[in-house]
Design a protein around this motif. Structure first.
Motif, mmCIF file in Angstrom:
data_model
loop_
_atom_site.group_PDB
_atom_site.id
_atom_site.type_symbol
_atom_site.label_atom_id
_atom_site.label_comp_id
_atom_site.label_asym_id
_atom_site.label_seq_id
_atom_site.Cartn_x
_atom_site.Cartn_y
_atom_site.Cartn_z
ATOM 1 N N LEU A 221 -44.155 -10.554 146.049
ATOM 2 C CA LEU A 221 -45.220 -10.833 147.007
ATOM 3 C C LEU A 221 -46.459 -10.056 146.596
ATOM 4 O O LEU A 221 -46.433 -8.825 146.500
ATOM 5 N N ASN A 222 -47.551 -10.773 146.320
ATOM 6 C CA ASN A 222 -48.813 -10.131 145.967
ATOM 7 C C ASN A 222 -49.572 -9.842 147.259
ATOM 8 O O ASN A 222 -50.072 -10.745 147.924
ATOM 9 N N CYS A 223 -49.650 -8.568 147.616
ATOM 10 C CA CYS A 223 -50.257 -8.186 148.892
ATOM 11 C C CYS A 223 -51.745 -8.521 148.943
ATOM 12 O O CYS A 223 -52.301 -8.705 150.029
ATOM 13 N N ALA A 224 -52.397 -8.602 147.773
ATOM 14 C CA ALA A 224 -53.827 -8.891 147.761
ATOM 15 C C ALA A 224 -54.108 -10.369 147.962
ATOM 16 O O ALA A 224 -55.252 -10.754 148.212
ATOM 17 N N ALA A 225 -53.076 -11.215 147.841
ATOM 18 C CA ALA A 225 -53.295 -12.659 147.918
ATOM 19 C C ALA A 225 -52.976 -13.238 149.295
ATOM 20 O O ALA A 225 -53.134 -14.435 149.499
ATOM 21 N N PHE A 264 -40.346 -7.200 145.580
ATOM 22 C CA PHE A 264 -41.414 -6.574 144.794
ATOM 23 C C PHE A 264 -42.745 -6.809 145.482
ATOM 24 O O PHE A 264 -43.205 -7.946 145.628
ATOM 25 N N LEU A 265 -43.372 -5.724 145.940
ATOM 26 C CA LEU A 265 -44.668 -5.788 146.608
ATOM 27 C C LEU A 265 -45.739 -5.339 145.623
ATOM 28 O O LEU A 265 -45.933 -4.141 145.387
ATOM 29 N N ASP A 266 -46.418 -6.320 145.044
ATOM 30 C CA ASP A 266 -47.471 -6.019 144.088
ATOM 31 C C ASP A 266 -48.775 -5.735 144.832
ATOM 32 O O ASP A 266 -49.017 -6.282 145.909
ATOM 33 N N GLU A 267 -49.616 -4.877 144.252
ATOM 34 C CA GLU A 267 -50.876 -4.463 144.892
ATOM 35 C C GLU A 267 -50.615 -3.965 146.314
ATOM 36 O O GLU A 267 -51.261 -4.378 147.269
ATOM 37 N N VAL A 304 -39.444 -2.430 145.537
ATOM 38 C CA VAL A 304 -40.236 -1.912 144.420
ATOM 39 C C VAL A 304 -41.689 -2.280 144.697
ATOM 40 O O VAL A 304 -42.006 -3.444 144.937
ATOM 41 N N CYS A 305 -42.561 -1.284 144.694
ATOM 42 C CA CYS A 305 -43.992 -1.507 144.953
ATOM 43 C C CYS A 305 -44.797 -1.160 143.705
ATOM 44 O O CYS A 305 -44.368 -0.339 142.886
ATOM 45 N N ALA A 306 -45.951 -1.786 143.574
ATOM 46 C CA ALA A 306 -46.817 -1.515 142.430
ATOM 47 C C ALA A 306 -48.264 -1.500 142.888
ATOM 48 O O ALA A 306 -48.635 -2.175 143.849
ATOM 49 N N GLY A 307 -49.076 -0.716 142.198
ATOM 50 C CA GLY A 307 -50.489 -0.652 142.525
ATOM 51 C C GLY A 307 -51.308 -0.137 141.366
ATOM 52 O O GLY A 307 -50.826 0.676 140.570
#
Length: 486
Positions: A221-225, A264-267, A304-307
């Motif tokens: 999941l792209n949090c910015a989108a 997976f939480l991107d951004e 899992v998160c990413a930024g």
């Protein structure tokens, strides 16, 4: 096929033997049924033909002895019956006889019965072999299926973005070792930080799949989108009628779809501040509720998160919750930018070249030395993604046995390839920066001070642009930074 013939009538016995021999079989005649039984117990005969009426032991008694003995039980027994022996023949069939023949024996009927017996014995032999080798065959097939499954998992990992992962630098090798540790602990949340294009999602997938594969879902999941007003429903799901425009039957969210796999939480820095306490509660209590729902749902997936933003600075500025930040940092990975790990550039470029050459059906098999030098001094502000795109573009536009600096000339926007050798002025006049024809000053000098001076002059020449200065000097940007920080 060997055939045992038992008949006390010698002319009939000899006639049967002659016919069977002419048909291509191996007949063994016996007048005495007792002697014939003893022979059958020591020598295997697939077919035994016996008369019913014989002195000493009749055909039914011989049949009983043959079927009771394990060494002869699977032999086919055909009885020869005379006129008025039909009831006896039927009884013989009940006791296990394969068939019977009426006297006088017709040669065609005899040949047909013997042929059927041969086919029957062939099937019995195949069944015995299958039974004897069943465990071996099952294990062989299971081993084949295991190999096919592993091959399918490998192809799945390649399709989902893993494929082959290479690392030559100590920092990336250590990071890959840590992904194996986190893979073994799915309850530990992981925060991956790094610049755009460093490969954060690839590392997230490595944590999910590990080395042996993983059949559970990987939900990204792209949090910015996601618009902020829809973020909660997207993450937690919703029940019917939870909000205007919601689906009639409700819908599961990403927490639910992840099942026992990985979310997976991107951004993650773009997650609305109002939702961050709810995510923290999910991590702490391992349960959640759909939007508008009352049913408690268990959460089993790893997170899992990413930024690419500085989360610690955002915490200090009040833009990201401190408690969630520290909870996510239980498992923490920082992917260094490509400029800080120049050892990885050749191996990554080689991997991308090999892959793109296959995809685009080109002849490229290697990188030339001048291409490696060009790649080594490029700043790579877009990190691994930029390198991958550069190699793909070069392979798309060109072909040949080796990828050269000429094929990568689009990277040379600031004269980094084939730049003319400039002249410089020393203490005793003009000298050329040519290693093979270098004019040195007559008096002693400090080489370190000279190098530092060259570096400063190069930076000044390009108006403080360190990337252009590093390219001009033929060193990496990281090496230039180290020289300037002395």
């Amino acid at each position: 096929m060997r055939i045992l013939i038992v008949d006390d009538n010698l002319p009939s016995l000899q006639s049967l033997s002659l016919v069977l021999h002419d048909l291509g079989y191996e007949p063994t005649p016996f007048e005495d049924p007792v002697a014939a039984l003893a022979e059958a117990r020591t020598t295997w005969f697939p077919l035994i033909i016996t008369d019913i009426r014989m002195p000493g032991m009749d055909g039914l008694t011989l049949l009983s002895h043959l079927k009771e003995d394990p060494s002869t039980a699977e032999a086919d027994v055909v009885l020869i019956t005379g006129h008025g022996d039909m009831e006896t023949a039927v009884e013989a069939l009940r006791r296990g006889a394969y068939d019977y023949l009426n006297k006088p024996i017709n040669a065609r009927e005899l040949a047909a019965v013997v042929e059927r017996c041969a086919e029957h014995q062939s099937l019995l032999m195949e069944n015995r072999e299958l039974r004897e080798h069943l465990d071996e065959a099952v294990e062989e097939r299971a081993d084949t299926l295991r190999r096919e499954l592993e091959s399918a998992r490998t192809r799945l990992r390649q399709v989902t973005g893993i494929g082959e992962v290479v690392a030559a630098s100590p920092s990336m090798s250590g990071l890959l070792d840590e992904t194996r540790v986190f893979h073994a602990e799915p309850s530990v949340p992981v925060l991956i930080e790094g610049e755009t294009g460093t490969g954060k999602e690839v590392v997230a997938r490595l944590i999910h799949y590990g080395e042996s594969g993983n059949d559970t879902p990987f939900i990204a999941l792209n949090c910015a989108a996601i618009p902020h007003e829809l973020f909660e429903a997207e993450l937690f799901g919703h029940e019917p009628g939870a909000y205007t425009g919601s689906r009639t039957g409700g819908a599961p969210g990403k927490l639910e779809l992840a099942g026992g796999g990985t979310l997976f939480l991107d951004e993650v820095a773009e997650m609305p501040l109002s939702l961050q306490p709810k995510l923290l509660r999910v991590l702490e209590e391992r349960c959640f509720y759909r939007l508008g729902g009352v049913k408690r749902r268990e959460f089993k997936a790893r997170v899992v998160c990413a930024g690419n933003r500085d989360l610690s600075a955002m915490v200090e500025a009040g833009q990201f919750r401190r408690d969630l930040y520290h909870r996510l940092r239980v498992g923490h990975l920082r992917i260094p930018p490509l400029r800080e790990r120049p050892e990885d550039i050749p191996v990554l470029a080689g991997l991308f070249l090999q892959r793109e050459a296959v995809r685009k059906k080109k002849r490229f098999t290697a990188l030339s030395p001048d291409a490696l030098r060009l790649l080594g001094r490029h700043p790579w502000t877009g990190n691994v993604r930029e390198l991958e795109n550069a190699v793909e573009r070069a392979v798309l536009l060109h072909d040949g046995p080796a990828l050269t600096a000429r094929h990568l000339s689009f990277l040379d926007e600031h004269g980094m390839v084939d730049a003319p050798v400039p002249a410089a002025t020393g203490q005793s006049g003009t000298w050329q920066l040519d290693p093979d024809n270098l004019t040195l000053p007559d008096t002693p000098f400090d080489v370190e001070a000279l190098v530092d001076g060259l570096v400063r002059k190069a930076v000044e020449r390009f108006g403080g642009n360190k990337s252009r200065a590093a390219a001009y000097l033929g060193i990496s940007r990281f090496a230039l930074h180290r020289r300037l920080s002395k």
